[in-house]
Design a protein around this motif. Sequence first.
Motif, PDB file in Angstrom:
ATOM      1  N   LYS A  98     -15.491 107.277 -28.019  1.00 54.50           N
ATOM      2  CA  LYS A  98     -14.730 108.360 -28.647  1.00 54.50           C
ATOM      3  C   LYS A  98     -13.280 107.896 -28.728  1.00 54.50           C
ATOM      4  O   LYS A  98     -12.812 107.125 -27.883  1.00 54.50           O
ATOM      5  CB  LYS A  98     -14.779 109.652 -27.822  1.00 54.50           C
ATOM      6  N   VAL A  99     -12.565 108.386 -29.758  1.00 58.49           N
ATOM      7  CA  VAL A  99     -11.164 108.031 -29.960  1.00 58.49           C
ATOM      8  C   VAL A  99     -10.343 109.303 -30.048  1.00 58.49           C
ATOM      9  O   VAL A  99     -10.738 110.266 -30.702  1.00 58.49           O
ATOM     10  CB  VAL A  99     -10.986 107.216 -31.266  1.00 58.49           C
ATOM     11  N   LEU A 100      -9.183 109.290 -29.391  1.00 59.92           N
ATOM     12  CA  LEU A 100      -8.231 110.394 -29.469  1.00 59.92           C
ATOM     13  C   LEU A 100      -6.900 109.819 -29.934  1.00 59.92           C
ATOM     14  O   LEU A 100      -6.293 109.010 -29.225  1.00 59.92           O
ATOM     15  CB  LEU A 100      -8.064 111.066 -28.101  1.00 59.92           C
ATOM     16  N   ARG A 101      -6.462 110.183 -31.142  1.00 57.26           N
ATOM     17  CA  ARG A 101      -5.166 109.744 -31.654  1.00 57.26           C
ATOM     18  C   ARG A 101      -4.138 110.810 -31.306  1.00 57.26           C
ATOM     19  O   ARG A 101      -4.355 111.991 -31.558  1.00 57.26           O
ATOM     20  CB  ARG A 101      -5.231 109.525 -33.150  1.00 57.26           C
ATOM     21  N   ALA A 102      -3.025 110.368 -30.738  1.00 51.54           N
ATOM     22  CA  ALA A 102      -1.985 111.296 -30.283  1.00 51.54           C
ATOM     23  C   ALA A 102      -0.615 110.693 -30.600  1.00 51.54           C
ATOM     24  O   ALA A 102       0.016 110.082 -29.748  1.00 51.54           O
ATOM     25  CB  ALA A 102      -2.132 111.550 -28.781  1.00 51.54           C
ATOM     26  N   GLY A 103      -0.180 110.827 -31.855  1.00 57.09           N
ATOM     27  CA  GLY A 103       1.111 110.259 -32.252  1.00 57.09           C
ATOM     28  C   GLY A 103       1.065 108.751 -32.209  1.00 57.09           C
ATOM     29  O   GLY A 103       0.196 108.124 -32.805  1.00 57.09           O
ATOM     30  N   ARG A 104       2.007 108.141 -31.469  1.00 56.60           N
ATOM     31  CA  ARG A 104       2.045 106.681 -31.342  1.00 56.60           C
ATOM     32  C   ARG A 104       0.989 106.152 -30.377  1.00 56.60           C
ATOM     33  O   ARG A 104       0.794 104.958 -30.251  1.00 56.60           O
ATOM     34  CB  ARG A 104       3.417 106.219 -30.829  1.00 56.60           C
ATOM     35  N   ARG A 105       0.357 107.051 -29.649  1.00 54.36           N
ATOM     36  CA  ARG A 105      -0.649 106.645 -28.663  1.00 54.36           C
ATOM     37  C   ARG A 105      -2.054 106.903 -29.207  1.00 54.36           C
ATOM     38  O   ARG A 105      -2.294 107.880 -29.898  1.00 54.36           O
ATOM     39  CB  ARG A 105      -0.468 107.429 -27.368  1.00 54.36           C
ATOM     40  N   THR A 106      -2.965 106.020 -28.844  1.00 56.04           N
ATOM     41  CA  THR A 106      -4.380 106.222 -29.129  1.00 56.04           C
ATOM     42  C   THR A 106      -5.127 105.987 -27.829  1.00 56.04           C
ATOM     43  O   THR A 106      -4.851 105.023 -27.111  1.00 56.04           O
ATOM     44  CB  THR A 106      -4.875 105.249 -30.214  1.00 56.04           C
ATOM     45  N   TYR A 107      -6.062 106.873 -27.533  1.00 59.82           N
ATOM     46  CA  TYR A 107      -6.877 106.745 -26.336  1.00 59.82           C
ATOM     47  C   TYR A 107      -8.307 106.422 -26.765  1.00 59.82           C
ATOM     48  O   TYR A 107      -8.862 107.084 -27.625  1.00 59.82           O
ATOM     49  CB  TYR A 107      -6.868 108.039 -25.516  1.00 59.82           C
ATOM     50  N   PHE A 108      -8.863 105.400 -26.146  1.00 53.90           N
ATOM     51  CA  PHE A 108     -10.242 104.998 -26.406  1.00 53.90           C
ATOM     52  C   PHE A 108     -11.059 105.268 -25.146  1.00 53.90           C
ATOM     53  O   PHE A 108     -10.706 104.796 -24.063  1.00 53.90           O
ATOM     54  CB  PHE A 108     -10.322 103.501 -26.741  1.00 53.90           C
ATOM     55  N   PHE A 109     -12.131 106.022 -25.286  1.00 55.74           N
ATOM     56  CA  PHE A 109     -13.055 106.304 -24.197  1.00 55.74           C
ATOM     57  C   PHE A 109     -14.347 105.569 -24.532  1.00 55.74           C
ATOM     58  O   PHE A 109     -14.993 105.863 -25.540  1.00 55.74           O
ATOM     59  CB  PHE A 109     -13.323 107.811 -24.093  1.00 55.74           C
ATOM     60  N   ASP A 110     -14.706 104.596 -23.696  1.00 57.04           N
ATOM     61  CA  ASP A 110     -15.863 103.757 -23.980  1.00 57.04           C
ATOM     62  C   ASP A 110     -16.820 103.714 -22.789  1.00 57.04           C
ATOM     63  O   ASP A 110     -16.401 103.389 -21.678  1.00 57.04           O
ATOM     64  CB  ASP A 110     -15.429 102.322 -24.303  1.00 57.04           C
ATOM     65  N   VAL A 111     -18.082 104.015 -23.044  1.00 55.58           N
ATOM     66  CA  VAL A 111     -19.124 103.820 -22.048  1.00 55.58           C
ATOM     67  C   VAL A 111     -19.621 102.398 -22.230  1.00 55.58           C
ATOM     68  O   VAL A 111     -19.961 101.979 -23.337  1.00 55.58           O
ATOM     69  CB  VAL A 111     -20.283 104.828 -22.224  1.00 55.58           C
ATOM     70  N   ARG A 112     -19.633 101.646 -21.147  1.00 51.54           N
ATOM     71  CA  ARG A 112     -20.062 100.253 -21.174  1.00 51.54           C
ATOM     72  C   ARG A 112     -21.161 100.053 -20.135  1.00 51.54           C
ATOM     73  O   ARG A 112     -21.388 100.900 -19.298  1.00 51.54           O
ATOM     74  CB  ARG A 112     -18.882  99.331 -20.892  1.00 51.54           C
ATOM     75  N   SER A 113     -21.776  98.903 -20.193  1.00 47.81           N
ATOM     76  CA  SER A 113     -22.873  98.599 -19.286  1.00 47.81           C
ATOM     77  C   SER A 113     -22.499  97.441 -18.360  1.00 47.81           C
ATOM     78  O   SER A 113     -21.898  96.455 -18.795  1.00 47.81           O
ATOM     79  CB  SER A 113     -24.112  98.215 -20.103  1.00 47.81           C
ATOM     80  N   THR A 114     -22.875  97.578 -17.093  1.00 48.97           N
ATOM     81  CA  THR A 114     -22.684  96.480 -16.148  1.00 48.97           C
ATOM     82  C   THR A 114     -23.791  95.445 -16.351  1.00 48.97           C
ATOM     83  O   THR A 114     -24.762  95.694 -17.079  1.00 48.97           O
ATOM     84  CB  THR A 114     -22.747  96.983 -14.686  1.00 48.97           C
ATOM     85  N   LYS A 115     -23.658  94.297 -15.698  1.00 50.85           N
ATOM     86  CA  LYS A 115     -24.707  93.270 -15.778  1.00 50.85           C
ATOM     87  C   LYS A 115     -26.031  93.800 -15.263  1.00 50.85           C
ATOM     88  O   LYS A 115     -27.099  93.388 -15.711  1.00 50.85           O
ATOM     89  CB  LYS A 115     -24.295  92.037 -14.978  1.00 50.85           C
ATOM     90  N   ALA A 116     -25.959  94.735 -14.313  1.00 49.83           N
ATOM     91  CA  ALA A 116     -27.182  95.304 -13.734  1.00 49.83           C
ATOM     92  C   ALA A 116     -27.775  96.410 -14.609  1.00 49.83           C
ATOM     93  O   ALA A 116     -28.838  96.931 -14.301  1.00 49.83           O
ATOM     94  CB  ALA A 116     -26.870  95.869 -12.349  1.00 49.83           C
ATOM     95  N   GLY A 117     -27.087  96.764 -15.706  1.00 54.02           N
ATOM     96  CA  GLY A 117     -27.620  97.783 -16.607  1.00 54.02           C
ATOM     97  C   GLY A 117     -27.140  99.193 -16.321  1.00 54.02           C
ATOM     98  O   GLY A 117     -27.591 100.145 -16.948  1.00 54.02           O
ATOM     99  N   ASP A 118     -26.235  99.353 -15.349  1.00 51.53           N
ATOM    100  CA  ASP A 118     -25.682 100.677 -15.059  1.00 51.53           C
ATOM    101  C   ASP A 118     -24.494 100.921 -16.000  1.00 51.53           C
ATOM    102  O   ASP A 118     -23.993  99.989 -16.636  1.00 51.53           O
ATOM    103  CB  ASP A 118     -25.220 100.746 -13.596  1.00 51.53           C
TER     104      ASP A 118
END
Length: 127
Positions: A10-30
């Motif tokens: 998900k992305v949140l644009r807030a003026g000069r700032r942008t926030y990126f929220f990313d779900v990622r996976s560990t090597k173990a799959g968590d």
Amino acid sequence: MMEKEEIFSKVLRAGRRTYFFDVRSTKAGDYYLTITESKKFTNDDGSFHYKKHKIYLYKEDFSEFNDILQEMTDYIINEKGEEVISERHQKDFKKEHFDSDNDTFDSEEVVATTSPEKFTDIDFDDI
């Protein structure tokens, strides 16, 4: 080291700032969450660059992190309200809203006003 592929973002644009929220996976799959703040800076020659700050949040910390974040945001809203004080001082501030259904941004112009009480009454005979 290359970043892991995003699972959900998900992305949140807030003026000069942008926030990126990313779900990622560990090597173990968590899964874990990264929150990235990207801030745009303009150089004197008109070119620009971004500064990024990233935090990694793991499942074992979600509950306590969420509790503290909620407590802190509630405190700020209770103490200062929801109006963003700095925005009312920027005469051409435009607030952007992200429409996730259409992946587009809508701008809402916020008009700054100055009340007559902010001016000094000067009598030119006194000068």
